[in-house]
Design a protein around this motif. Structure first.
Motif, PDB file in Angstrom:
ATOM      1  N   PRO A   8      12.157  57.540   6.242  1.00  0.00           N
ATOM      2  CA  PRO A   8      11.928  56.115   6.485  1.00  0.00           C
ATOM      3  C   PRO A   8      10.747  55.584   5.688  1.00  0.00           C
ATOM      4  O   PRO A   8       9.715  55.190   6.227  1.00  0.00           O
ATOM      5  N   ALA A   9      10.903  55.593   4.379  1.00  0.00           N
ATOM      6  CA  ALA A   9       9.836  55.154   3.480  1.00  0.00           C
ATOM      7  C   ALA A   9      10.486  54.605   2.221  1.00  0.00           C
ATOM      8  O   ALA A   9      11.719  54.605   2.091  1.00  0.00           O
ATOM      9  N   ALA A  10       9.668  54.108   1.294  1.00  0.00           N
ATOM     10  CA  ALA A  10      10.194  53.641   0.011  1.00  0.00           C
ATOM     11  C   ALA A  10      10.870  54.801  -0.714  1.00  0.00           C
ATOM     12  O   ALA A  10      10.404  55.942  -0.666  1.00  0.00           O
ATOM     13  N   LEU A  11      11.981  54.506  -1.390  1.00  0.00           N
ATOM     14  CA  LEU A  11      12.722  55.526  -2.142  1.00  0.00           C
ATOM     15  C   LEU A  11      12.848  55.066  -3.591  1.00  0.00           C
ATOM     16  O   LEU A  11      13.929  54.674  -4.040  1.00  0.00           O
ATOM     17  N   PRO A  12      11.752  55.119  -4.340  1.00  0.00           N
ATOM     18  CA  PRO A  12      11.786  54.599  -5.720  1.00  0.00           C
ATOM     19  C   PRO A  12      12.485  55.558  -6.673  1.00  0.00           C
ATOM     20  O   PRO A  12      12.028  56.701  -6.839  1.00  0.00           O
ATOM     21  N   PRO A  13      13.598  55.162  -7.297  1.00  0.00           N
ATOM     22  CA  PRO A  13      14.286  56.036  -8.249  1.00  0.00           C
ATOM     23  C   PRO A  13      13.336  56.528  -9.338  1.00  0.00           C
ATOM     24  O   PRO A  13      12.495  55.786  -9.835  1.00  0.00           O
ATOM     25  N   GLY A  14      13.465  57.801  -9.679  1.00  0.00           N
ATOM     26  CA  GLY A  14      12.644  58.380 -10.726  1.00  0.00           C
ATOM     27  C   GLY A  14      11.380  59.053 -10.228  1.00  0.00           C
ATOM     28  O   GLY A  14      10.728  59.793 -10.980  1.00  0.00           O
ATOM     29  N   ASP A  43      17.030  55.646   4.054  1.00  0.00           N
ATOM     30  CA  ASP A  43      15.861  55.153   4.789  1.00  0.00           C
ATOM     31  C   ASP A  43      16.183  54.629   6.187  1.00  0.00           C
ATOM     32  O   ASP A  43      15.285  54.256   6.940  1.00  0.00           O
ATOM     33  N   GLY A  44      17.468  54.555   6.545  1.00  0.00           N
ATOM     34  CA  GLY A  44      17.869  54.068   7.863  1.00  0.00           C
ATOM     35  C   GLY A  44      17.965  52.568   7.965  1.00  0.00           C
ATOM     36  O   GLY A  44      18.388  52.026   8.985  1.00  0.00           O
ATOM     37  N   ARG A  45      17.587  51.857   6.882  1.00  0.00           N
ATOM     38  CA  ARG A  45      17.602  50.391   6.891  1.00  0.00           C
ATOM     39  C   ARG A  45      18.567  49.805   5.847  1.00  0.00           C
ATOM     40  O   ARG A  45      18.609  48.603   5.670  1.00  0.00           O
ATOM     41  N   GLY A  46      19.285  50.669   5.130  1.00  0.00           N
ATOM     42  CA  GLY A  46      20.289  50.149   4.204  1.00  0.00           C
ATOM     43  C   GLY A  46      20.263  50.734   2.811  1.00  0.00           C
ATOM     44  O   GLY A  46      21.139  50.423   2.007  1.00  0.00           O
ATOM     45  N   ARG A  47      19.267  51.576   2.487  1.00  0.00           N
ATOM     46  CA  ARG A  47      19.198  52.154   1.148  1.00  0.00           C
ATOM     47  C   ARG A  47      19.423  53.659   1.212  1.00  0.00           C
ATOM     48  O   ARG A  47      18.931  54.339   2.106  1.00  0.00           O
ATOM     49  N   ALA A  48      20.144  54.151   0.203  1.00  0.00           N
ATOM     50  CA  ALA A  48      20.340  55.587   0.034  1.00  0.00           C
ATOM     51  C   ALA A  48      20.197  55.895  -1.447  1.00  0.00           C
ATOM     52  O   ALA A  48      20.641  55.122  -2.300  1.00  0.00           O
ATOM     53  N   VAL A  49      19.574  57.030  -1.752  1.00  0.00           N
ATOM     54  CA  VAL A  49      19.292  57.404  -3.130  1.00  0.00           C
ATOM     55  C   VAL A  49      19.660  58.871  -3.329  1.00  0.00           C
ATOM     56  O   VAL A  49      19.373  59.717  -2.478  1.00  0.00           O
ATOM     57  N   ALA A  50      20.310  59.162  -4.449  1.00  0.00           N
ATOM     58  CA  ALA A  50      20.606  60.543  -4.801  1.00  0.00           C
ATOM     59  C   ALA A  50      19.330  61.236  -5.257  1.00  0.00           C
ATOM     60  O   ALA A  50      18.375  60.582  -5.704  1.00  0.00           O
ATOM     61  N   GLY A  51      19.275  62.562  -5.139  1.00  0.00           N
ATOM     62  CA  GLY A  51      18.090  63.286  -5.564  1.00  0.00           C
ATOM     63  C   GLY A  51      18.402  64.741  -5.837  1.00  0.00           C
ATOM     64  O   GLY A  51      19.507  65.223  -5.578  1.00  0.00           O
ATOM     65  N   VAL A  52      17.405  65.437  -6.359  1.00  0.00           N
ATOM     66  CA  VAL A  52      17.518  66.860  -6.659  1.00  0.00           C
ATOM     67  C   VAL A  52      16.319  67.574  -6.038  1.00  0.00           C
ATOM     68  O   VAL A  52      15.170  67.130  -6.198  1.00  0.00           O
TER      69      VAL A  52
END
Length: 235
Positions: A8-14, A43-52
């Motif tokens: 539940p935090a910012a998920l900045p790509p890169g 983040d539980g609020r609407g954003r999802a980001v792929a990661g490694v």
């Protein structure tokens, strides 16, 4: 689908982010992710980001990639569900989440058979059921689970409300962007509740010619409305 973790935090790509606590434990000790493994964070609020995964230890470090397209329905669906047998109620919470329901209201009706002390204090467990269903089904929004509310308080709210009952004359709802579904307990709605619903302009519909169990009715109603106006229309 990749393993999914809640942050539940910012998920900045890169950039790199760190999982700690329960999510780190789940990643490292339960599903046993490995360095180089592709995962997904939401983040539980609407954003999802792929990661490694780049580091696995006490904490787990993830290098973020591209944002994942939303799996949320365009229909804002609320399920007002009578409190039934607790095991079956948890099944409804799980399946409603999978179907894209945004808000869930445990409903206290005239014919609810459980005493209040049986379900008081269950909110933490119920929220956990919803959270685990979000992780499993790929959603990025955690549905809002409200405190138990009385039927008369919910039926009087604004917006499109649909009550399902086998014996009432149907009055189908018209298209809407936000809908509240009202599902009764095992013993059905009381005459007082049906009269109040009619008085408050609630739409009444049926779920076929057979009498369904309450938990079945909730799942079927959610599916039907999602197929009419939600994201199941496109499937």
């Amino acid at each position: 689908m990749r393993h999914r973790f809640h942050l539940p935090a910012a998920l900045p790509p890169g950039e790199s982010v760190t999982l700690t606590g329960d999510e780190a434990h789940h990643a490292a000790r339960v599903v046993r992710v490995r360095e180089g493994e592709e995962v997904e964070l939401f983040d539980g609020r609407g954003r999802a980001v792929a990661g490694v995964i780049t580091t696995v230890g006490r904490d787990v470090v993830v290098q973020l990639g591209n944002e994942v397209p939303s799996r949320e329905s365009r229909l804002h669906l609320t399920l007002a569900m009578a409190i039934i047998n607790l095991e079956k109620f948890e099944l409804v919470l799980q399946k409603a989440t999978e179907l894209g329901v945004r808000t869930i209201v445990p409903l206290v009706t005239d014919r609810v058979e459980l005493r209040r002390e049986r379900y008081a204090g269950k909110m933490e467990r119920w929220n956990r059921v919803v959270f685990e269903a979000v992780k499993q089904c790929g959603r990025s929004v955690i549905p809002a689970l409200k405190e138990p509310a009385r039927f008369e308080d919910v039926v009087g709210r604004d917006g499109t409300r649909i009550l399902f009952d086998l014996d009432e004359s149907p009055a189908p709802a018209t298209k809407a962007d936000a809908v509240t579904l009202l599902i009764g307990p095992e013993g059905g709605w009381s005459e007082r509740e049906l009269a109040l619903a009619r008085e408050r302009g609630v739409y009444v519909e049926r779920l076929g010619p057979r009498r369904l169990r309450a938990e079945t009715a909730a799942i079927v109603a959610g599916t039907i409305v999602a197929q009419r106006w939600g994201d199941l229309t496109e499937s």
